[in-house]
Design a protein around this motif. Structure first.
Motif, PDB file in Angstrom:
ATOM      1  N   UNK A 193       9.679  -6.840  -2.601  1.00  0.00           N
ATOM      2  CA  UNK A 193      10.580  -6.262  -2.532  1.00  0.00           C
ATOM      3  C   UNK A 193      10.335  -5.187  -1.133  1.00  0.00           C
ATOM      4  N   UNK A 194      11.878  -4.831  -1.538  1.00  0.00           N
ATOM      5  CA  UNK A 194      12.026  -2.955  -0.133  1.00  0.00           C
ATOM      6  C   UNK A 194      11.230  -1.864  -0.896  1.00  0.00           C
ATOM      7  N   UNK A 195      10.689  -0.769   0.360  1.00  0.00           N
ATOM      8  CA  UNK A 195       9.613   0.113  -0.039  1.00  0.00           C
ATOM      9  C   UNK A 195      11.017   1.074  -0.319  1.00  0.00           C
ATOM     10  N   UNK A 196      12.019   0.785  -0.204  1.00  0.00           N
ATOM     11  CA  UNK A 196      13.571   1.561  -0.707  1.00  0.00           C
ATOM     12  C   UNK A 196      13.595   1.351  -2.689  1.00  0.00           C
ATOM     13  N   UNK A 197      13.293   0.134  -2.944  1.00  0.00           N
ATOM     14  CA  UNK A 197      12.846  -0.048  -4.262  1.00  0.00           C
ATOM     15  C   UNK A 197      12.350   0.902  -5.013  1.00  0.00           C
ATOM     16  N   UNK A 198      11.088   0.266  -4.805  1.00  0.00           N
ATOM     17  CA  UNK A 198       9.810   1.345  -4.804  1.00  0.00           C
ATOM     18  C   UNK A 198      10.239   3.012  -5.081  1.00  0.00           C
ATOM     19  N   UNK A 199      10.704   3.338  -4.207  1.00  0.00           N
ATOM     20  CA  UNK A 199      10.971   4.785  -3.466  1.00  0.00           C
ATOM     21  C   UNK A 199      11.644   5.528  -4.554  1.00  0.00           C
TER      22      UNK A 199
END
Ligand SMILES: [Zn+2]
Length: 343
Positions: A193-199
């Protein structure tokens, strides 16, 4: 106490140093003569003072009064679309002949000196116009990278006080952008998944750096903010670029940005700033082919408001690392208190 923070998006470090806030700053801008509505080339009625328009939100004749936004070629362009589209080797160096597009978007006919005076309609028209230009320019297969930015005030490097935005489109992707995209792609491949999702998930759990959010957008002071009172607005949905937002999204985005600007003006009074709008590469070529097809899954639309309260010094220029005297948690807390609904 200061902290060195890793910036997940930029794959870089920022020094958060609240002590630096108390340094005296004796520098004041020289008296720059300011254009008034009488002499301003971007005011309504002065259409003849700019090159002919490329686009305008209007229902009447081009290059006459009666518009809501107007796009013209930059008179002092950094690149031009007429230049040859080829690179040239000079010994071990390589150069491009300045090929690209450089446009000025006149954000509103009103000679407004503060962005918190913009109406909701003006925010919408501004985003709408930038989307029109992106969608048009992406048909030119030679243009790969698009930079949309706004300079406001002396320290924001503005030369015109009338609200305007610039669009520069290039045949190459700047190295820092490419590094960021490869970094996001590596994260996506590793985690699925995208780092934006984690962030965004982590930011929403803690909440301490969030300024304001609605169903589609979230505004926060980034964990490793490189500038004091820096605010980033991200799409909550996986939409990578402004060109992927529909009219409803633009309305919602305008509302969030308006809230943030009102809070920033409440905290900082009349301040200089830059706004940058992040757009991933629009063409698949030898440089972007690795990650291009995965951009919708690995990237998010984002916009950054960068107040220019302090000038950059030798350390910042030499190291590429910024020193930020205001912790983002502190900035977010102050901005939340300055939201109109909380005042
Ligand atoms: Zn003006």
């Amino acid at each position: 106490m200061s902290e060195i923070r890793y910036d997940l998006i930029h794959d870089d470090y920022t020094l958060i140093a609240p002590e630096r806030l108390h340094r005296p700053d004796c520098s004041k801008p020289h008296n720059v003569p300011m254009e008034t509505p009488k002499t301003c080339p971007f005011c309504e009625g002065h259409e003849a003072m700019t090159p002919p328009e490329i686009f305008a939100l209007r229902q009447n004749e081009p290059n006459t009064p009666g518009w809501k936004t107007r796009v013209v070629p930059n008179l002092y362009k950094a690149v031009q679309i007429e230049a040859p589209w080829r690179s040239e080797e000079v010994g071990i160096f390589e150069k491009w002949e300045g090929f690209g597009a450089h446009e000025v978007i006149v954000d509103t006919p009103r000679h407004l000196l503060r962005m918190d005076a913009w109406s909701e309609e003006e925010f919408f028209n501004w985003f709408y116009t930038m989307r029109v230009r992106l969608n048009d320019l992406k048909n030119d297969l030679r243009l790969v990278y698009f930079s949309l930015f706004k300079n406001h005030g002396h320290y924001g490097a503005a030369t015109q006080p009338h609200p305007h935005t610039q669009l520069i489109a290039l045949p190459v992707v700047p190295k820092r952008e490419l590094q960021m995209l490869h970094h996001a792609y590596d994260f996506y491949r590793m985690h699925g998944h995208s780092l934006f999702e984690s962030l965004l998930a982590q930011e929403r759990r803690s909440g301490e750096r969030i300024v304001v959010e609605n169903d589609t957008f979230i505004a926060l002071c980034p964990y490793a903010s490189a500038f004091a009172f820096e605010v980033a607005i991200f799409s909550k949905e996986p939409r990578p670029a402004l060109s992927d937002l529909d009219d409803m999204h633009l309305m919602e985005l305008g509302k969030v940005l308006r809230n943030v600007m009102e809070a920033l003006y409440d905290q900082l009074d009349d301040f200089d700033f830059n706004i940058t709008i992040n757009t991933p590469p629009m063409q698949k070529n030898s440089v972007t082919e690795d990650f291009f097809d995965d951009i919708p899954k690995m990237w998010r639309f984002g916009l950054r408001i960068i107040p220019r309260l302090f000038r950059l010094g030798g350390f910042e220029l030499g190291s590429g690392m910024k020193i930020n005297p205001v912790a983002p948690e502190e900035a977010a807390s102050l901005l939340r208190g300055s939201l109109k609904e909380n005042r």
